[in-house]
Design an enzyme around this catalytic site. Structure first.
Site, PDB file in Angstrom:
ATOM      1  N   HIS A   1       0.851  -1.197   0.000  1.00  0.00           N
ATOM      2  CA  HIS A   1       0.000   0.000   0.000  1.00  0.00           C
ATOM      3  C   HIS A   1       0.882   1.240   0.000  1.00  0.00           C
ATOM      4  CE1 HIS A   1      -1.999   3.146   2.610  1.00  0.00           C
ATOM      5  NE2 HIS A   1      -2.792   3.111   1.551  1.00  0.00           N
TER       6      HIS A   1
ATOM      7  N   HIS B   1       6.451  11.040  -3.973  1.00  0.00           N
ATOM      8  CA  HIS B   1       7.631  10.770  -3.162  1.00  0.00           C
ATOM      9  C   HIS B   1       8.809  10.265  -4.000  1.00  0.00           C
ATOM     10  CE1 HIS B   1       4.048  10.705  -0.845  1.00  0.00           C
ATOM     11  NE2 HIS B   1       3.914   9.414  -0.857  1.00  0.00           N
TER      12      HIS B   1
END
Length: 314
Positions: A38, A112
């Protein structure tokens, strides 16, 4: 220092798909139990970047201490993509973003981290391991440039992976299995959370079911209901064991804990969720099982071993 490294040593399941019993080589991929991660790239959160979520804290992005606190409660994975792959993860939840005020209008990021050839290089070294990359969120894709950015991203994906891409099934006989993928030399599935009909290599969104809470008991109850009543038939689906912070002011009861963080809360709850997964899988089929901190608590090995149940049923 060395003790910490030993503790974090990750077990390897580099080639677990190729080692499954032969009777599982010819069943649909959506009937296999597949470990997934996840928010797969959250290990690379940049503390200098603006806050993307939760939405209520975005206006505080310029405050360093706020970014630092949010980072503690946003990191859901601790290992790099390569280490997750080597450990046995085969489904990746990849959130795409475009940074505001970027001078390059087509520069896109996995939230990210800038996208790289990591997945392609690994897939070429492990041709019998099937990777499922689920692209979603698309933060920063405003109405003015959304269509252009999606065309650019899809074109990049199709060009990058090329002949490695597994095509969408047209008829039932085209349902991908390990054997059919191996025979064709294809081992990458792209799931895309945006309507696209022009590319037979791009799969539609894979449903991701999760508890939407920090309470493990409620997560179990919601996922049990879905698996028994509402799971998709003849398509991939994800059973998400991940914890979810509240979207409202209740999130403060977590992120303001001075000596705690999301990783610690996950470690406390994951063993229980894994025990529930084993019990539930004995009653209802599971496909992709995704989690936070995928390299902890034998999560990957537990999910892979669920295929033993499928082997007895095949």
């Amino acid at each position: 220092m060395s003790a910490k490294k030993d503790k974090r040593k990750v077990a390897s399941h580099c080639d677990w798909m190729s080692q499954l019993p032969p009777k599982l080589h010819n069943i649909p991929l959506y009937d296999l139990a597949i470990p997934g991660s996840h928010d797969s790239m959250s290990y690379d959160l940049d503390i200098n970047s603006s806050i993307i979520e939760p939405d209520r804290l975005q206006r505080l992005s310029k405050i360093y201490c706020v970014r630092k606190i949010v980072r503690k409660w946003a990191i859901t994975q601790e290992e790099t993509i390569t280490k997750q792959l080597d450990a046995g993860v085969r489904y990746f939840d990849l959130r795409i973003a475009r940074k505001a005020r970027d001078h390059d209008p087509t520069r896109l990021y996995f939230c990210h981290g800038l996208y790289t050839t990591t997945f392609l290089d690994w897939a070429e070294r492990h041709p019998k391991e099937i990777l499922i990359l689920a692209l979603s969120h698309f933060k920063g894709f405003d109405k003015a440039n959304s269509a252009q950015l999606h065309r650019h991203l899809i074109g990049f994906i199709v060009t990058l992976f090329g002949a490695k891409l597994i095509h969408i099934r047209v008829k039932y006989s085209d349902v991908p299995t390990l054997r059919s993928c191996w025979d064709k030399g294809r081992n990458v599935i792209i799931s895309y959370d945006y309507p696209t009909t022009q590319h037979g290599e791009i799969w539609s969104k894979i449903p991701y079911f999760y508890g939407d809470t920090m309470n493990t008991t409620k997560i179990e109850a919601k996922l049990q209901h879905i698996l028994e009543k509402a799971r998709p038939v003849q398509y991939f689906f994800v059973c998400g064991l991940n914890l979810t912070l509240p979207e409202d002011a209740r999130t403060l009861q977590y992120i303001l804990r001075p000596c705690d963080n999301l990783a610690n809360v996950i470690r406390r709850g994951l063993p229980r969720l894994l025990q529930w997964t084993k019990r539930q899988a004995a009653k209802t089929p599971v496909n992709i099982v995704a989690s936070d901190l995928v390299t902890c608590d034998d999560f990957i090995q537990t999910v892979i071993e669920l295929n033993a149940l499928k082997s007895t049923r095949a």
